[in-house]
Motif scaffolding. Structure first.
Motif, PDB file in Angstrom:
ATOM      1  N   ASP A  22      22.639  32.408  32.732  1.00  0.00           N
ATOM      2  CA  ASP A  22      22.536  33.179  31.499  1.00  0.00           C
ATOM      3  C   ASP A  22      23.433  32.507  30.476  1.00  0.00           C
ATOM      4  O   ASP A  22      24.635  32.726  30.447  1.00  0.00           O
ATOM      5  CB  ASP A  22      22.961  34.630  31.744  1.00  0.00           C
ATOM      6  CG  ASP A  22      22.804  35.492  30.509  1.00  0.00           C
ATOM      7  OD1 ASP A  22      22.177  35.026  29.530  1.00  0.00           O
ATOM      8  OD2 ASP A  22      23.301  36.625  30.520  1.00  0.00           O
ATOM      9  N   ARG A  25      25.601  34.807  27.974  1.00  0.00           N
ATOM     10  CA  ARG A  25      26.388  35.904  28.542  1.00  0.00           C
ATOM     11  C   ARG A  25      27.689  36.149  27.782  1.00  0.00           C
ATOM     12  O   ARG A  25      28.184  37.261  27.755  1.00  0.00           O
ATOM     13  CB  ARG A  25      26.670  35.642  30.009  1.00  0.00           C
ATOM     14  CG  ARG A  25      27.588  34.477  30.267  1.00  0.00           C
ATOM     15  CD  ARG A  25      27.677  34.201  31.758  1.00  0.00           C
ATOM     16  NE  ARG A  25      28.296  32.940  32.014  1.00  0.00           N
ATOM     17  CZ  ARG A  25      27.691  31.771  31.933  1.00  0.00           C
ATOM     18  NH1 ARG A  25      26.423  31.720  31.609  1.00  0.00           N
ATOM     19  NH2 ARG A  25      28.335  30.655  32.174  1.00  0.00           N
ATOM     20  N   PHE A  26      28.261  35.137  27.161  1.00  0.00           N
ATOM     21  CA  PHE A  26      29.526  35.330  26.466  1.00  0.00           C
ATOM     22  C   PHE A  26      29.326  35.907  25.067  1.00  0.00           C
ATOM     23  O   PHE A  26      30.270  36.293  24.415  1.00  0.00           O
ATOM     24  CB  PHE A  26      30.298  34.016  26.373  1.00  0.00           C
ATOM     25  CG  PHE A  26      30.727  33.507  27.716  1.00  0.00           C
ATOM     26  CD1 PHE A  26      31.670  34.191  28.462  1.00  0.00           C
ATOM     27  CD2 PHE A  26      30.164  32.374  28.256  1.00  0.00           C
ATOM     28  CE1 PHE A  26      32.060  33.748  29.702  1.00  0.00           C
ATOM     29  CE2 PHE A  26      30.546  31.924  29.492  1.00  0.00           C
ATOM     30  CZ  PHE A  26      31.492  32.615  30.231  1.00  0.00           C
ATOM     31  N   HIS A  30      30.126  43.520  26.422  1.00  0.00           N
ATOM     32  CA  HIS A  30      30.320  43.866  27.829  1.00  0.00           C
ATOM     33  C   HIS A  30      30.044  45.355  28.012  1.00  0.00           C
ATOM     34  O   HIS A  30      30.881  46.197  27.753  1.00  0.00           O
ATOM     35  CB  HIS A  30      31.739  43.513  28.281  1.00  0.00           C
ATOM     36  CG  HIS A  30      31.983  42.045  28.269  1.00  0.00           C
ATOM     37  ND1 HIS A  30      31.479  41.210  29.226  1.00  0.00           N
ATOM     38  CD2 HIS A  30      32.644  41.254  27.400  1.00  0.00           C
ATOM     39  CE1 HIS A  30      31.832  39.978  28.970  1.00  0.00           C
ATOM     40  NE2 HIS A  30      32.531  39.974  27.867  1.00  0.00           N
ATOM     41  N   HIS A  32      29.746  46.986  30.659  1.00  0.00           N
ATOM     42  CA  HIS A  32      30.430  47.589  31.803  1.00  0.00           C
ATOM     43  C   HIS A  32      31.855  48.027  31.473  1.00  0.00           C
ATOM     44  O   HIS A  32      32.519  48.608  32.315  1.00  0.00           O
ATOM     45  CB  HIS A  32      30.449  46.601  32.971  1.00  0.00           C
ATOM     46  CG  HIS A  32      31.210  45.353  32.667  1.00  0.00           C
ATOM     47  ND1 HIS A  32      30.682  44.346  31.896  1.00  0.00           N
ATOM     48  CD2 HIS A  32      32.447  44.970  33.017  1.00  0.00           C
ATOM     49  CE1 HIS A  32      31.571  43.376  31.789  1.00  0.00           C
ATOM     50  NE2 HIS A  32      32.643  43.723  32.456  1.00  0.00           N
ATOM     51  N   ALA A 116      37.878  41.660  31.054  1.00  0.00           N
ATOM     52  CA  ALA A 116      36.452  41.425  31.288  1.00  0.00           C
ATOM     53  C   ALA A 116      36.084  39.973  30.985  1.00  0.00           C
ATOM     54  O   ALA A 116      35.327  39.348  31.731  1.00  0.00           O
ATOM     55  CB  ALA A 116      35.612  42.375  30.442  1.00  0.00           C
ATOM     56  N   HIS A 117      36.639  39.437  29.898  1.00  0.00           N
ATOM     57  CA  HIS A 117      36.372  38.035  29.566  1.00  0.00           C
ATOM     58  C   HIS A 117      36.949  37.108  30.634  1.00  0.00           C
ATOM     59  O   HIS A 117      36.323  36.106  30.995  1.00  0.00           O
ATOM     60  CB  HIS A 117      36.934  37.688  28.187  1.00  0.00           C
ATOM     61  CG  HIS A 117      36.121  38.230  27.058  1.00  0.00           C
ATOM     62  ND1 HIS A 117      34.867  37.765  26.750  1.00  0.00           N
ATOM     63  CD2 HIS A 117      36.385  39.201  26.167  1.00  0.00           C
ATOM     64  CE1 HIS A 117      34.388  38.418  25.722  1.00  0.00           C
ATOM     65  NE2 HIS A 117      35.286  39.308  25.345  1.00  0.00           N
ATOM     66  N   GLU A 119      37.410  37.810  33.804  1.00  0.00           N
ATOM     67  CA  GLU A 119      36.560  37.910  34.990  1.00  0.00           C
ATOM     68  C   GLU A 119      35.261  37.140  34.799  1.00  0.00           C
ATOM     69  O   GLU A 119      34.785  36.456  35.711  1.00  0.00           O
ATOM     70  CB  GLU A 119      36.276  39.377  35.309  1.00  0.00           C
ATOM     71  CG  GLU A 119      37.471  40.127  35.850  1.00  0.00           C
ATOM     72  CD  GLU A 119      37.238  41.627  35.978  1.00  0.00           C
ATOM     73  OE1 GLU A 119      36.150  42.113  35.591  1.00  0.00           O
ATOM     74  OE2 GLU A 119      38.156  42.314  36.472  1.00  0.00           O
ATOM     75  N   ALA A 120      34.682  37.235  33.596  1.00  0.00           N
ATOM     76  CA  ALA A 120      33.446  36.491  33.317  1.00  0.00           C
ATOM     77  C   ALA A 120      33.718  34.985  33.372  1.00  0.00           C
ATOM     78  O   ALA A 120      32.898  34.220  33.894  1.00  0.00           O
ATOM     79  CB  ALA A 120      32.883  36.890  31.950  1.00  0.00           C
ATOM     80  N   ASP A 121      34.861  34.560  32.846  1.00  0.00           N
ATOM     81  CA  ASP A 121      35.221  33.137  32.904  1.00  0.00           C
ATOM     82  C   ASP A 121      35.403  32.685  34.342  1.00  0.00           C
ATOM     83  O   ASP A 121      34.969  31.596  34.721  1.00  0.00           O
ATOM     84  CB  ASP A 121      36.509  32.878  32.116  1.00  0.00           C
ATOM     85  CG  ASP A 121      36.305  32.951  30.613  1.00  0.00           C
ATOM     86  OD1 ASP A 121      35.142  32.913  30.168  1.00  0.00           O
ATOM     87  OD2 ASP A 121      37.312  33.048  29.894  1.00  0.00           O
ATOM     88  N   GLU A 123      33.992  33.976  37.031  1.00  0.00           N
ATOM     89  CA  GLU A 123      32.658  33.900  37.638  1.00  0.00           C
ATOM     90  C   GLU A 123      31.937  32.636  37.183  1.00  0.00           C
ATOM     91  O   GLU A 123      31.259  31.975  37.977  1.00  0.00           O
ATOM     92  CB  GLU A 123      31.838  35.141  37.269  1.00  0.00           C
ATOM     93  CG  GLU A 123      32.302  36.413  37.951  1.00  0.00           C
ATOM     94  CD  GLU A 123      31.531  37.640  37.472  1.00  0.00           C
ATOM     95  OE1 GLU A 123      30.492  37.476  36.784  1.00  0.00           O
ATOM     96  OE2 GLU A 123      31.965  38.761  37.779  1.00  0.00           O
ATOM     97  N   HIS A 124      32.084  32.308  35.897  1.00  0.00           N
ATOM     98  CA  HIS A 124      31.440  31.108  35.360  1.00  0.00           C
ATOM     99  C   HIS A 124      32.008  29.852  36.027  1.00  0.00           C
ATOM    100  O   HIS A 124      31.250  28.965  36.417  1.00  0.00           O
ATOM    101  CB  HIS A 124      31.639  31.054  33.844  1.00  0.00           C
ATOM    102  CG  HIS A 124      31.040  29.865  33.199  1.00  0.00           C
ATOM    103  ND1 HIS A 124      29.685  29.635  33.164  1.00  0.00           N
ATOM    104  CD2 HIS A 124      31.612  28.816  32.559  1.00  0.00           C
ATOM    105  CE1 HIS A 124      29.453  28.496  32.539  1.00  0.00           C
ATOM    106  NE2 HIS A 124      30.596  27.991  32.171  1.00  0.00           N
TER     107      HIS A 124
END
Length: 185
Positions: A22, A25-26, A30, A32, A116-117, A119-121, A123-124
């Protein structure tokens, strides 16, 4: 591998489904996140107001209001708040009483967004690491296949050279048997 064995192909390896990526995604909000006061109008206005407290416009406006307040009361234009400026002190206290929780609200919401950012980083980065491992594995398989093909090519070249030498020897032998006796007769 023997000379008659089939060459390995990329379809011999177990097929792995590519990971969906995706790319946007950034840029999406968010969904969630669960901010302290939610995403309702009050929370967004409170956060905007808390952010406004640290701007030069707010500080400049507050300074002008305080200077005018003191000047009006000292010059005698009106005396709604005489010298110890109790009412001005009360206004500052009221402002501080509302500013502190609003600033804390803004910090809490920002900390939640930062988490959240992060965590997304993470995961990326993990997805990139997995993809990199997959690419390295495929590259290693390709290198092994290439080495096997080179070895097979070397063996075939040696066999071709051996067959060519045998063919030349047979040609010379046939030539000696048929051509030489015909020339002697």
């Amino acid at each position: 591998m023997s000379a008659h064995a089939p060459l390995p192909t990329s379809t011999d390896a177990p097929a792995q489904a590519p990971l969906p990526v995706d790319h946007l995604r950034f840029h999406r909000p968010h969904a969630h996140l669960a901010p302290a006061f939610g995403t309702d109008r009050f929370a967004l206005r409170a956060e905007a107001f808390a952010r406004f407290f640290g701007t030069p416009l707010f500080l400049g406006t507050q300074t002008v209001v305080v200077v005018l307040w003191i000047a009006i009361n000292l010059l005698g234009a009106t005396t709604f708040d005489p010298y110890p400026f109790i009412l001005l002190n009360l206004a500052f206290s009221l402002q501080a009483a509302y500013a502190a929780p609003l600033i804390l609200l803004a910090q809490t919401r920002q900390a939640t967004r930062d988490k959240a950012h992060a965590e997304a980083d993470a995961e990326h980065r993990e997805a990139l690491a997995v993809a990199n491992e997959q690419r390295q594995s495929i590259a290693a398989q390709n290198a092994a296949q290439l080495l096997e093909l080179l070895e097979q090519n070397t063996r075939l070249t040696a066999q071709t050279r051996e067959l060519a030498a045998r063919l030349e020897a047979l040609t010379v032998e046939i030539h000696q048997r048929f051509v030489a006796p015909a020339g002697q007769a």
